[in-house]
Design a protein around this motif. Structure first.
Motif, short mmCIF file in Angstrom:
data_model
loop_
_atom_site.label_atom_id
_atom_site.label_comp_id
_atom_site.label_asym_id
_atom_site.label_seq_id
_atom_site.Cartn_x
_atom_site.Cartn_y
_atom_site.Cartn_z
N ALA A 199 0.82 -1.21 0.00
CA ALA A 199 0.00 0.00 0.00
C ALA A 199 0.85 1.26 0.00
CB ALA A 199 -0.94 0.00 1.21
N LEU A 200 2.05 1.17 0.52
CA LEU A 200 2.94 2.34 0.56
C LEU A 200 3.31 2.83 -0.84
CD1 LEU A 200 5.31 1.44 3.52
CD2 LEU A 200 3.54 3.21 3.47
N ALA A 201 3.15 1.97 -1.84
CA ALA A 201 3.41 2.40 -3.21
C ALA A 201 2.47 3.52 -3.62
CB ALA A 201 3.26 1.22 -4.17
N VAL A 202 1.30 3.57 -3.02
CA VAL A 202 0.33 4.62 -3.35
C VAL A 202 0.86 5.98 -2.89
CG1 VAL A 202 -2.02 5.46 -2.99
CG2 VAL A 202 -1.57 3.00 -3.26
N TYR A 203 1.41 6.02 -1.69
CA TYR A 203 2.00 7.27 -1.21
C TYR A 203 3.16 7.69 -2.09
CZ TYR A 203 4.39 10.54 1.95
OH TYR A 203 5.01 11.64 2.49
N GLY A 204 3.97 6.72 -2.51
CA GLY A 204 5.06 7.03 -3.41
C GLY A 204 4.56 7.56 -4.75
N ALA A 205 3.46 6.99 -5.24
CA ALA A 205 2.89 7.45 -6.50
C ALA A 205 2.34 8.86 -6.39
CB ALA A 205 1.79 6.48 -6.94
N LEU A 206 1.72 9.17 -5.27
CA LEU A 206 1.19 10.52 -5.07
C LEU A 206 2.33 11.54 -4.97
CD1 LEU A 206 -1.68 9.77 -2.53
CD2 LEU A 206 -1.95 10.56 -4.88
N LYS A 207 3.41 11.18 -4.31
CA LYS A 207 4.56 12.09 -4.25
C LYS A 207 5.13 12.32 -5.65
CE LYS A 207 7.14 10.01 -1.17
NZ LYS A 207 8.30 9.82 -0.26
N ARG A 208 5.15 11.25 -6.45
CA ARG A 208 5.64 11.40 -7.82
C ARG A 208 4.74 12.33 -8.62
NH1 ARG A 208 9.02 12.57 -11.48
NH2 ARG A 208 8.73 11.57 -13.51
N ALA A 209 3.42 12.23 -8.43
CA ALA A 209 2.48 13.11 -9.13
C ALA A 209 2.74 14.56 -8.77
CB ALA A 209 1.04 12.73 -8.77
N LYS A 210 2.97 14.81 -7.50
CA LYS A 210 3.23 16.19 -7.06
C LYS A 210 4.55 16.70 -7.63
CE LYS A 210 2.62 19.04 -2.94
NZ LYS A 210 1.45 19.73 -3.50
N GLU A 211 5.55 15.84 -7.67
CA GLU A 211 6.83 16.24 -8.26
C GLU A 211 6.67 16.59 -9.73
OE1 GLU A 211 9.21 12.82 -7.59
OE2 GLU A 211 9.53 13.23 -5.44
N MET A 212 5.87 15.82 -10.46
CA MET A 212 5.66 16.09 -11.88
C MET A 212 5.02 17.46 -12.09
SD MET A 212 4.43 12.33 -13.22
CE MET A 212 4.24 12.83 -14.95
N VAL A 213 4.02 17.79 -11.27
CA VAL A 213 3.37 19.10 -11.38
C VAL A 213 4.36 20.21 -11.06
CG1 VAL A 213 1.56 20.59 -10.42
CG2 VAL A 213 1.07 18.19 -10.93
N GLU A 214 5.14 20.01 -10.01
CA GLU A 214 6.12 21.03 -9.62
C GLU A 214 7.19 21.23 -10.68
OE1 GLU A 214 7.36 19.53 -5.85
OE2 GLU A 214 5.63 20.39 -4.78
N SER A 215 7.43 20.20 -11.51
CA SER A 215 8.42 20.32 -12.58
C SER A 215 7.82 20.91 -13.86
CB SER A 215 9.03 18.95 -12.89
OG SER A 215 8.09 18.11 -13.53
N GLY A 216 6.50 21.20 -13.83
CA GLY A 216 5.88 21.86 -14.96
C GLY A 216 4.91 21.04 -15.78
N VAL A 217 4.71 19.77 -15.44
CA VAL A 217 3.77 18.94 -16.20
C VAL A 217 2.34 19.43 -15.95
CG1 VAL A 217 2.83 16.62 -16.52
CG2 VAL A 217 5.29 16.94 -16.10
N LYS A 218 1.58 19.65 -17.02
CA LYS A 218 0.20 20.16 -16.90
C LYS A 218 -0.84 19.11 -17.29
CE LYS A 218 1.28 24.49 -15.87
NZ LYS A 218 0.94 25.07 -14.55
N SER A 219 -0.43 18.06 -17.98
CA SER A 219 -1.37 17.06 -18.48
C SER A 219 -1.81 16.10 -17.38
CB SER A 219 -0.74 16.26 -19.63
OG SER A 219 -1.53 15.14 -19.95
N ALA A 220 -3.10 16.13 -17.05
CA ALA A 220 -3.63 15.21 -16.06
C ALA A 220 -3.49 13.76 -16.53
CB ALA A 220 -5.09 15.54 -15.76
N ASP A 221 -3.72 13.52 -17.82
CA ASP A 221 -3.62 12.16 -18.36
C ASP A 221 -2.22 11.59 -18.18
OD1 ASP A 221 -6.26 12.27 -19.11
OD2 ASP A 221 -5.85 12.65 -21.24
N ARG A 222 -1.22 12.44 -18.40
CA ARG A 222 0.16 11.97 -18.25
C ARG A 222 0.47 11.61 -16.81
NH1 ARG A 222 5.50 15.67 -19.63
NH2 ARG A 222 7.05 14.25 -18.70
N ILE A 223 -0.04 12.41 -15.87
CA ILE A 223 0.21 12.14 -14.46
C ILE A 223 -0.54 10.89 -14.01
CG2 ILE A 223 -0.13 13.03 -12.12
CD1 ILE A 223 0.39 15.83 -13.30
N VAL A 224 -1.79 10.75 -14.45
CA VAL A 224 -2.56 9.54 -14.12
C VAL A 224 -1.86 8.30 -14.65
CG1 VAL A 224 -4.72 8.31 -14.58
CG2 VAL A 224 -4.79 10.71 -13.88
N ALA A 225 -1.33 8.37 -15.87
CA ALA A 225 -0.63 7.24 -16.47
C ALA A 225 0.59 6.84 -15.65
CB ALA A 225 -0.23 7.57 -17.91
N GLU A 226 1.35 7.83 -15.18
CA GLU A 226 2.54 7.55 -14.38
C GLU A 226 2.16 6.90 -13.05
OE1 GLU A 226 6.63 7.60 -13.15
OE2 GLU A 226 5.61 7.67 -15.10
#
Length: 280
Positions: A199-226
């Motif tokens: 289950a901890l992979a979910v927390y890791g995935a959410l942190k990755r999503a936040k990192e992607m946004v902070e790096s400038g990614v705007k596509s929700a589909d791309r973040i959901v895919a990751e």
């Protein structure tokens, strides 16, 4: 701390508190109180003169195949935590008094409640609103405390309060996490050590999503895919939904609007259903 288990007694206590000019903050819970509830009780102390906590496993919000009978009932530890954190009243009504035989009135919000959790739990928000509206009438709070662990619940309750002109303010508390990052939940008690590790992979995935946004990614589909890719590497995890949504309306978004949207996830760990989210 005062313990009350009768509706008439709680109503009388609330009436007396209001007549004395004091402000009531209310935290409705299913019981099984944990660190997230403790945080909300502490926040409530800053919002009002009197803090009321209810512990009631609401049967209306559980579907026929869900864990109503299994849901943890921890009355002794609930009372200890509530008193330790500074609650003034612990209200523990009986099911037969809250919803007696022949009870047939329900409250339904029909827009914000429709996506996400309602897809697999169609009675959830109808059950929550019906129970909470009755509790509001009993406790008469000025403010209700809700944890941000359940963002759709916050949005649904806010909409119902606004639509019905209820004189109740909503105050939220941040998601509380254990030291390993897993969002605190009563259902975490169902997890084995191996299940928890996955289950901890979910927390890791959410942190990755936040990192992607902070790096400038705007596509929700791309973040959901990751995020989907990260979770799919764990064989015990099964996704119910992963969605980037407007935090107020729960509408799905195609483009990230930083600060106004969140990623919401619901998933199974074997037979345990959990949720998590992060503000993007």
């Amino acid at each position: 701390m005062q313990k009350i288990d009768k509706i008439a007694e709680m109503s009388a206590a609330a009436k007396a508190i209001r007549e004395s000019g004091k402000r009531i903050a209310f935290l409705p819970t299913l019981g099984a109180l944990h660190a997230g509830h403790a945080n909300l009780i502490r926040l409530a102390r800053l919002q009002a003169d009197v803090v009321v906590v209810s512990a009631f496993v609401n049967p209306l919000q559980f579907g026929p195949s869900e864990d109503f009978l299994k849901y943890p009932r921890t009355a002794v530890s609930d009372a200890l935590l509530a008193e330790r954190e500074g609650a003034d009243i612990l209200f523990t009504p009986a099911q037969e008094e809250m919803f007696p035989r022949g009870f047939s009135t329900h409250v339904l919000e029909e827009v914000i409640s429709k996506p996400l959790c309602s897809i697999t739990r169609p009675v959830l928000f109808r059950g929550v609103l019906t129970c909470w509206l009755k509790l509001f009438n009993i406790v008469q709070p000025h403010v209700v405390m809700i944890g941000e662990k359940d963002p759709q619940q916050i949005a649904v309750v806010r909409k119902a309060i606004g639509d019905l002109l209820l004189p109740v303010e909503v105050v939220t508390g941040a998601v509380v996490r254990d030291v390993d990052g897993l969002a605190v939940s009563a259902r975490n008690n169902y997890l084995t050590p191996t299940q928890r590790e996955e289950a901890l992979a979910v927390y890791g995935a959410l942190k990755r999503a936040k990192e992607m946004v902070e790096s400038g990614v705007k596509s929700a589909d791309r973040i959901v895919a990751e995020v989907t890719h990260i979770m799919s590497a764990k064989r015990r995890l099964r996704v119910i939904y992963i969605s980037v949504v407007d935090r107020n309306t729960m509408d799905a978004l195609r483009e990230i609007v930083p600060g106004n949207c969140l990623m919401a996830i619901s998933y199974w760990v074997d037979e345990v259903k959990l949720t998590d989210n992060v503000l993007l």
